[in-house]
Write an enzyme that holds these catalytic residues in place. Sequence first.
Site, PDB file in Angstrom:
ATOM      1  N   ARG A 276       0.804  -1.223   0.000  1.00  0.00           N
ATOM      2  CA  ARG A 276       0.000   0.000   0.000  1.00  0.00           C
ATOM      3  C   ARG A 276       0.843   1.282   0.000  1.00  0.00           C
ATOM      4  NH1 ARG A 276      -5.143  -0.175   2.472  1.00  0.00           N
ATOM      5  NH2 ARG A 276      -4.376  -1.971   3.632  1.00  0.00           N
ATOM      6  N   CYS A 342     -26.724  -3.604  -8.219  1.00  0.00           N
ATOM      7  CA  CYS A 342     -27.985  -3.835  -7.505  1.00  0.00           C
ATOM      8  C   CYS A 342     -27.763  -4.356  -6.099  1.00  0.00           C
ATOM      9  CB  CYS A 342     -28.835  -4.808  -8.314  1.00  0.00           C
ATOM     10  SG  CYS A 342     -29.134  -4.131  -9.933  1.00  0.00           S
TER      11      CYS A 342
HETATM   12  N1  LLP Z   1       2.993  -9.244   3.135  1.00  0.00           N
HETATM   13  C1  LLP Z   1       1.983 -10.072   3.439  1.00  0.00           C
HETATM   14  C2  LLP Z   1       2.287 -11.438   3.867  1.00  0.00           C
HETATM   15  C3  LLP Z   1       0.651  -9.629   3.338  1.00  0.00           C
HETATM   16  O1  LLP Z   1      -0.344 -10.450   3.641  1.00  0.00           O
HETATM   17  C4  LLP Z   1       0.390  -8.297   2.911  1.00  0.00           C
HETATM   18  C5  LLP Z   1      -0.986  -7.804   2.789  1.00  0.00           C
HETATM   19  C6  LLP Z   1       1.490  -7.469   2.589  1.00  0.00           C
HETATM   20  C7  LLP Z   1       2.772  -7.977   2.717  1.00  0.00           C
HETATM   21  C8  LLP Z   1       1.328  -6.067   2.113  1.00  0.00           C
HETATM   22  O2  LLP Z   1       0.728  -5.268   3.069  1.00  0.00           O
HETATM   23  P1  LLP Z   1       0.628  -3.676   2.856  1.00  0.00           P
HETATM   24  O3  LLP Z   1       2.033  -3.118   2.883  1.00  0.00           O
HETATM   25  O4  LLP Z   1      -0.020  -3.417   1.556  1.00  0.00           O
HETATM   26  O5  LLP Z   1      -0.173  -3.237   4.000  1.00  0.00           O
HETATM   27  N2  LLP Z   1      -7.321  -5.563   0.829  1.00  0.00           N
HETATM   28  C9  LLP Z   1      -6.968  -4.875   2.048  1.00  0.00           C
HETATM   29  C10 LLP Z   1      -5.521  -5.100   2.430  1.00  0.00           C
HETATM   30  C11 LLP Z   1      -5.181  -6.568   2.601  1.00  0.00           C
HETATM   31  C12 LLP Z   1      -3.742  -6.793   2.909  1.00  0.00           C
HETATM   32  C13 LLP Z   1      -3.387  -8.228   2.825  1.00  0.00           C
HETATM   33  N3  LLP Z   1      -2.013  -8.519   3.037  1.00  0.00           N
HETATM   34  C14 LLP Z   1      -7.284  -3.395   1.870  1.00  0.00           C
HETATM   35  O6  LLP Z   1      -7.791  -3.029   0.827  1.00  0.00           O
HETATM   36  O7  LLP Z   1      -7.061  -2.614   2.778  1.00  0.00           O
END
Ligand code: LLP
Length: 412
Positions: A276, A342
């Site tokens: 992110r 919907c």
């Molecule tokens: N590493 C692992 C093992 C993970 O499961 C994830 C995210 C990341 C790295 C990356 O995390 P980040 O730096 O992006 O926070 N769909 C959700 C977020 C789900 C994250 C899942 N795992 C949302 O839209 O907020």
Amino acid sequence: MHHFEQRNGTLFVEGVSVTELAERFGTPLYIYSTATLKRHFEAFDTAFASMEHLTCYSVKANSNLHVLRLLASLGAGMDIVSGGELYRALLAGVPAEKIVYSGVGKKPGEIRQALTAGILMFNVESMQELIRINDVAREMGKVAQVSFRINPDVDPKTHPYISTGLKKNKFGLNIDLSLEAYALARDLPAVEPVGIDCHIGSQLTSIEPFMEALDKLLVFYDKLKAMNLDIRYLDLGGGLGINYDEEEPPHPTEFGAALTKVLGKLPLKLILEPGRVIVGNAGILVTEVLYTKQSPNKSFVIVDAAMNDLVRPSLYGSFHRVEEVEPQGRPTQDVDVVGPICESGDFLAKDRQLPEVRQGERLAFYSAGAYGFTMSSNYNSRPRAAEILVDGEQVIVARRRETFESLVAQEL
Ligand code: LLP
């Protein structure tokens, strides 16, 4: 810091007008900024410059090949969770030895695919998975490098759906039971335990939970050393948050300084899996106003983007800032911005003060670069949006808009 700004009454992404892009490519439209992506990756990566490290961008956040290629060209490794993500990463030119493979449910075929490619390591999440990796590797005459994902039981203080490092979550191995897993790995012929891994959650807005997890991992690291294991990697996962609304997440520099202060002198290569924080604020979703309507106690703005394009508001109640692409200066009103799907859950913004907008005008949803397009679907048989990558004045069609034919292609 990003490169989306109002100039002469209209929104620009770097050197390109959003109105022009929307007219040329239609809406809903995802637009990413190359300069922002570069800036975010470099800010993150250089925060760890003082120690040996590898930044493995987490492909799930935004897996567009053009985005992956760009990050690979900046030296990024990748964190993957499926055979599909491995395929994309390799196609984008990421060297296999910079790829780590996470996730609780790796299939034998996926393990084989990763061993064939020669990835750096598997982040293993159960004893059964370890045994399976050992079996597949032995069959192939290879030795798989593995880390165990340790569940440190730390509260990341984020949305329950995206916290992963609590005892009750499905992820990782309980820290107290993990020594046994390392002992088994040491004794199996076709796996070599080389690292410790953890990922406690996503959209974390403070450093403390990371430090708490790190403290627990370092105590654990000492125990592994006492077992004469040659642990060379420490993978702290991803999770650093971004600003959607009024959050004030730590800057990567601050995050890097805190971690390197603790880890600096240890003989460990640090692996990070940011998603992110690299792509989130490097993308917007542009949509056109189809209709507006008033019911007695609500005003609705109906747009051509929906929960199938950006599911985060429906799924997590997430906030995405929304602004007019060409501000008209009209008075604000309290509205819900909703899509054509919907379901009452199909909204992109709820109870938002937005200047009055009219049919045919366009809105931009911010912070849509992460978990936007990658979580999109074809629900209601809606072809998925196009993705555009802007680089200065240059416009790259990173993904063509889907057509009705592409909707049914796999069914014919
Ligand atoms: N590493 C692992 C093992 C993970 O499961 C994830 C995210 C990341 C790295 C990356 O995390 P980040 O730096 O992006 O926070 N769909 C959700 C977020 C789900 C994250 C899942 N795992 C949302 O839209 O907020």
